[in-house]
Scaffold this motif. Structure first.
Motif, PDB file in Angstrom:
ATOM      1  N   TYR A 231       0.757  -1.283  -0.063  1.00  0.00           N
ATOM      2  CA  TYR A 231       0.055  -0.129   0.094  1.00  0.00           C
ATOM      3  C   TYR A 231       0.763   1.339  -0.006  1.00  0.00           C
ATOM      4  N   ASP A 232       2.204   1.114   0.288  1.00  0.00           N
ATOM      5  CA  ASP A 232       2.876   2.340   0.312  1.00  0.00           C
ATOM      6  C   ASP A 232       4.406   2.111  -0.298  1.00  0.00           C
ATOM      7  N   ALA A 233       5.285   3.132  -0.621  1.00  0.00           N
ATOM      8  CA  ALA A 233       6.594   2.827  -1.171  1.00  0.00           C
ATOM      9  C   ALA A 233       7.342   1.932  -0.447  1.00  0.00           C
ATOM     10  N   ARG A 234       7.327   1.667   0.722  1.00  0.00           N
ATOM     11  CA  ARG A 234       8.414   0.762   1.608  1.00  0.00           C
ATOM     12  C   ARG A 234       7.733  -0.514   1.203  1.00  0.00           C
ATOM     13  N   SER A 235       6.363  -0.949   1.680  1.00  0.00           N
ATOM     14  CA  SER A 235       5.812  -2.092   1.188  1.00  0.00           C
ATOM     15  C   SER A 235       5.966  -2.552  -0.094  1.00  0.00           C
ATOM     16  N   LYS A 236       5.660  -1.691  -0.935  1.00  0.00           N
ATOM     17  CA  LYS A 236       5.856  -2.241  -2.374  1.00  0.00           C
ATOM     18  C   LYS A 236       7.062  -2.737  -2.692  1.00  0.00           C
ATOM     19  N   LEU A 237       8.076  -1.961  -2.142  1.00  0.00           N
ATOM     20  CA  LEU A 237       9.617  -2.339  -2.506  1.00  0.00           C
ATOM     21  C   LEU A 237      10.112  -3.609  -1.933  1.00  0.00           C
ATOM     22  N   LEU A 238       9.471  -3.623  -0.523  1.00  0.00           N
ATOM     23  CA  LEU A 238       9.774  -4.945   0.316  1.00  0.00           C
ATOM     24  C   LEU A 238       9.334  -6.295  -0.242  1.00  0.00           C
ATOM     25  N   VAL A 239       7.998  -6.053  -0.975  1.00  0.00           N
ATOM     26  CA  VAL A 239       7.119  -7.226  -1.609  1.00  0.00           C
ATOM     27  C   VAL A 239       8.127  -7.650  -3.009  1.00  0.00           C
ATOM     28  N   ALA A 240       8.356  -6.607  -3.709  1.00  0.00           N
ATOM     29  CA  ALA A 240       8.736  -6.919  -4.858  1.00  0.00           C
ATOM     30  C   ALA A 240      10.304  -7.325  -5.091  1.00  0.00           C
ATOM     31  N   GLU A 241      10.942  -7.046  -3.891  1.00  0.00           N
ATOM     32  CA  GLU A 241      12.301  -7.301  -3.951  1.00  0.00           C
ATOM     33  C   GLU A 241      12.685  -8.605  -3.180  1.00  0.00           C
ATOM     34  N   HIS A 242      11.303  -9.293  -2.654  1.00  0.00           N
ATOM     35  CA  HIS A 242      11.409 -10.630  -1.781  1.00  0.00           C
ATOM     36  C   HIS A 242      11.929 -11.747  -3.126  1.00  0.00           C
ATOM     37  N   ASP A 243      12.938 -12.403  -2.936  1.00  0.00           N
ATOM     38  CA  ASP A 243      13.212 -13.449  -3.925  1.00  0.00           C
ATOM     39  C   ASP A 243      11.987 -14.154  -4.354  1.00  0.00           C
ATOM     40  N   GLY A 244      11.973 -14.318  -5.466  1.00  0.00           N
ATOM     41  CA  GLY A 244      10.724 -15.064  -6.107  1.00  0.00           C
ATOM     42  C   GLY A 244       9.469 -14.508  -6.411  1.00  0.00           C
ATOM     43  N   VAL A 245       9.134 -13.362  -5.847  1.00  0.00           N
ATOM     44  CA  VAL A 245       7.774 -12.731  -6.034  1.00  0.00           C
ATOM     45  C   VAL A 245       7.508 -12.383  -7.483  1.00  0.00           C
ATOM     46  N   LEU A 246       8.401 -11.653  -8.050  1.00  0.00           N
ATOM     47  CA  LEU A 246       8.228 -11.005  -9.051  1.00  0.00           C
ATOM     48  C   LEU A 246       8.333 -12.257 -10.323  1.00  0.00           C
ATOM     49  N   THR A 247       9.099 -13.138  -9.875  1.00  0.00           N
ATOM     50  CA  THR A 247       9.278 -14.331 -11.092  1.00  0.00           C
ATOM     51  C   THR A 247       7.797 -15.076 -11.157  1.00  0.00           C
ATOM     52  N   LEU A 270       0.859  -6.333 -10.188  1.00  0.00           N
ATOM     53  CA  LEU A 270       2.071  -5.704 -10.907  1.00  0.00           C
ATOM     54  C   LEU A 270       1.832  -4.385 -11.084  1.00  0.00           C
ATOM     55  N   ILE A 271       0.705  -3.891 -11.413  1.00  0.00           N
ATOM     56  CA  ILE A 271       0.434  -2.463 -11.545  1.00  0.00           C
ATOM     57  C   ILE A 271       0.698  -1.641  -9.950  1.00  0.00           C
ATOM     58  N   MET A 272       0.464  -2.123  -9.107  1.00  0.00           N
ATOM     59  CA  MET A 272       0.407  -1.586  -7.814  1.00  0.00           C
ATOM     60  C   MET A 272       2.046  -1.423  -7.580  1.00  0.00           C
ATOM     61  N   ILE A 273       2.593  -2.299  -7.634  1.00  0.00           N
ATOM     62  CA  ILE A 273       4.080  -2.278  -7.303  1.00  0.00           C
ATOM     63  C   ILE A 273       4.933  -1.419  -8.213  1.00  0.00           C
ATOM     64  N   SER A 274       4.628  -1.381  -9.637  1.00  0.00           N
ATOM     65  CA  SER A 274       5.235  -0.862 -10.645  1.00  0.00           C
ATOM     66  C   SER A 274       5.527   0.732 -10.608  1.00  0.00           C
ATOM     67  N   LYS A 275       4.778   1.438  -9.629  1.00  0.00           N
ATOM     68  CA  LYS A 275       5.018   2.693  -9.354  1.00  0.00           C
ATOM     69  C   LYS A 275       6.314   3.005  -8.902  1.00  0.00           C
ATOM     70  N   SER A 276       7.179   2.110  -8.363  1.00  0.00           N
ATOM     71  CA  SER A 276       8.636   2.410  -8.121  1.00  0.00           C
ATOM     72  C   SER A 276       9.543   2.138  -9.280  1.00  0.00           C
ATOM     73  N   LYS A 277      10.293   3.012  -9.535  1.00  0.00           N
ATOM     74  CA  LYS A 277      11.253   2.818 -10.757  1.00  0.00           C
ATOM     75  C   LYS A 277      12.220   1.691 -10.724  1.00  0.00           C
ATOM     76  N   ARG A 278      12.458   1.296  -9.738  1.00  0.00           N
ATOM     77  CA  ARG A 278      13.363   0.181  -9.277  1.00  0.00           C
ATOM     78  C   ARG A 278      12.586  -0.976  -9.736  1.00  0.00           C
ATOM     79  N   VAL A 279      11.238  -1.031  -9.247  1.00  0.00           N
ATOM     80  CA  VAL A 279      10.597  -2.097  -9.511  1.00  0.00           C
ATOM     81  C   VAL A 279      10.299  -2.324 -11.135  1.00  0.00           C
ATOM     82  N   ARG A 280      10.023  -1.233 -11.674  1.00  0.00           N
ATOM     83  CA  ARG A 280       9.797  -1.161 -13.040  1.00  0.00           C
ATOM     84  C   ARG A 280      11.049  -1.895 -13.986  1.00  0.00           C
ATOM     85  N   SER A 281      12.184  -1.500 -13.403  1.00  0.00           N
ATOM     86  CA  SER A 281      13.361  -2.120 -13.886  1.00  0.00           C
ATOM     87  C   SER A 281      13.474  -3.702 -13.790  1.00  0.00           C
TER      88      SER A 281
END
Length: 424
Positions: A231-247, A270-281
């Protein structure tokens, strides 16, 4: 020998088709009609709308309003049929013995028992959670009742999810906890903090297991809980960077392997977490654009919502240089072709996303123009200018046409010039 009176006769009752909800296919308990005139069970259509959809599931028409109008005539007919068919006052037959829907008092007792058996017998916990799931499925008021429970209930469910899933029974408990959280949707910030307070290790690992090993419903529920806690920048990054989640979630939008409901839930996440530039990459590196291209180019019937969300995610990724390179280069520009093909074919929202993608590629960065031209893009953009799209999108379409015409004229002039050059 005659059939005994106590045999279950309700198994042979033919239910009129218009008594069944088009979504759940169960007899409706609270029939409500959309502005399209199609009637659904309130719980089913509310979940559809709460999931971010703005279409009628049966007709795929865009909704001018999301008002739900009680269909009292149909409700009376169902009641009359129910009474005359021997199903009693309830519109659906009673569950088998021992499977009756518990009362609110019984659920309170069950919750108290669960609090005291958190570290004890798995069979007891499974029995209690099964009763709670039946209670939640029964009515909107039951769901509201549990949603208003204090944080202790949510904390308890998160505690179950944090368990090491070393046995089949423990995995069953975890999947049921996801089902309940997805149904009641507790306060987002509270749930996110509870699940991610240790960087989310245990809970995110449990969600990955649910996505990998669960049945179709369990996969969808786990992905929706992932979406809910991001729901916020921190949680989106934590979730997206957990090994295996994006895959795993990128894999879930495969048109050849996944259910449409799982594709839609995964796209929303994926739309929700893609607001972070790092996650988009990271998404681009995970080849999500290849999956989106497959959705746009498939001959299978995709829902309006899936197409809109695919284009919305692609629009976000087109802001990155590597994203544009992937869009224009993927399979000789087939992704761009897929975007052009969706112009004016799906919905106003889909057309607006498609125009924005093409504007970013062709007008801002002068990429992909050749593919747009060969896909009859100019003709479609001329129609967009006359459509009911927003003024900004219509202006984008005009900008695109200018660039495409200039590019086409330059190419024609170059070809004419080269044909008149005599060889030495």
């Amino acid at each position: 020998m005659g059939r005994h009176d106590d045999e279950t006769e309700t198994s042979y009752i033919t239910v009129p088709s218009f008594f069944k909800c088009p979504i759940s296919l169960d007899v409706m308990t609270s029939p409500v009609s959309l502005c399209t005139g199609v009637t659904y069970d309130r719980a089913s259509i509310q979940r559809w709308l709460d999931g971010g959809n703005n279409t009628c599931p049966a007709t795929m028409q865009l909704l001018k309003t999301q008002d739900l109008v009680p269909n009292l005539t149909l409700q009376r007919l169902i009641k009359l049929w129910s009474d005359s068919s021997g199903a009693g006052s309830s519109p659906v037959p009673d569950p088998p013995s021992g499977q009756k829907v518990p009362t609110k008092e019984e659920v309170n007792d069950s919750l108290n028992r669960l609090m005291t058996t958190l570290d004890r017998d798995d069979d007891v916990r499974i029995e209690i959670l099964t009763r709670i799931v039946r209670f939640l499925k029964d009515s909107d008021s039951n769901r509201e009742f549990l949603k208003k429970k204090k944080t202790e209930f949510t904390t308890m469910l998160v505690g179950i999810i944090r368990m090491k899933t070393t046995t089949k029974k423990k995995m069953e408990l975890v999947l049921m906890a996801f089902k309940i959280l997805d149904t009641i949707k507790p306060d987002r910030e509270t749930l996110s903090n509870l699940m991610l307070n240790d960087d989310g290790g245990d809970c995110l690992t449990a969600m990955l297991l649910a996505i990998r090993r669960g049945d179709q419903d369990s996969k969808i529920e786990a992905v929706r809980v992932l979406d809910w806690i991001s729901y916020d920048a921190r949680s989106k990054l934590l979730v997206a960077e957990h090994d295996g989640v994006l895959t795993e979630t990128v894999k879930s939008i495969s048109v050849t392997e996944s259910d449409p409901s799982l594709i839609e839930a995964s796209l929303s996440f994926l739309i929700m977490i893609s607001k972070s530039k790092r996650v988009r990459s990271k998404l681009i590196a995970a080849k999500v654009i290849v999956k989106i291209k497959d959705i746009l180019m498939t001959t299978e019937m995709m829902s309006v919502s899936v197409t809109e969300k695919s284009l919305k995610l692609l629009e976000t990724l087109s802001s990155k240089r590597e994203g544009r390179a992937e869009i224009c280069g993927e399979d000789n520009g087939r992704c761009v072709e897929g975007v052009v093909n969706k112009l004016l074919k799906v919905s106003t929202a889909a057309t607006e996303h498609a125009v924005t993608i093409l504007w970013c590629l062709c007008y801002v960065f002068r990429e992909g123009t050749t593919v747009v031209e060969r896909s009859n893009g100019v003709t479609k953009l001329l129609v967009v200018i006359q459509s009911n799209c927003s003024a900004m999108v219509r202006q984008m379409a005009k900008d695109l046409i200018k660039v495409l015409k200039i590019n086409s004229s330059a190419l024609s002039a170059y070809e004419t010039k080269t044909t008149h050059i005599m060889p030495f």
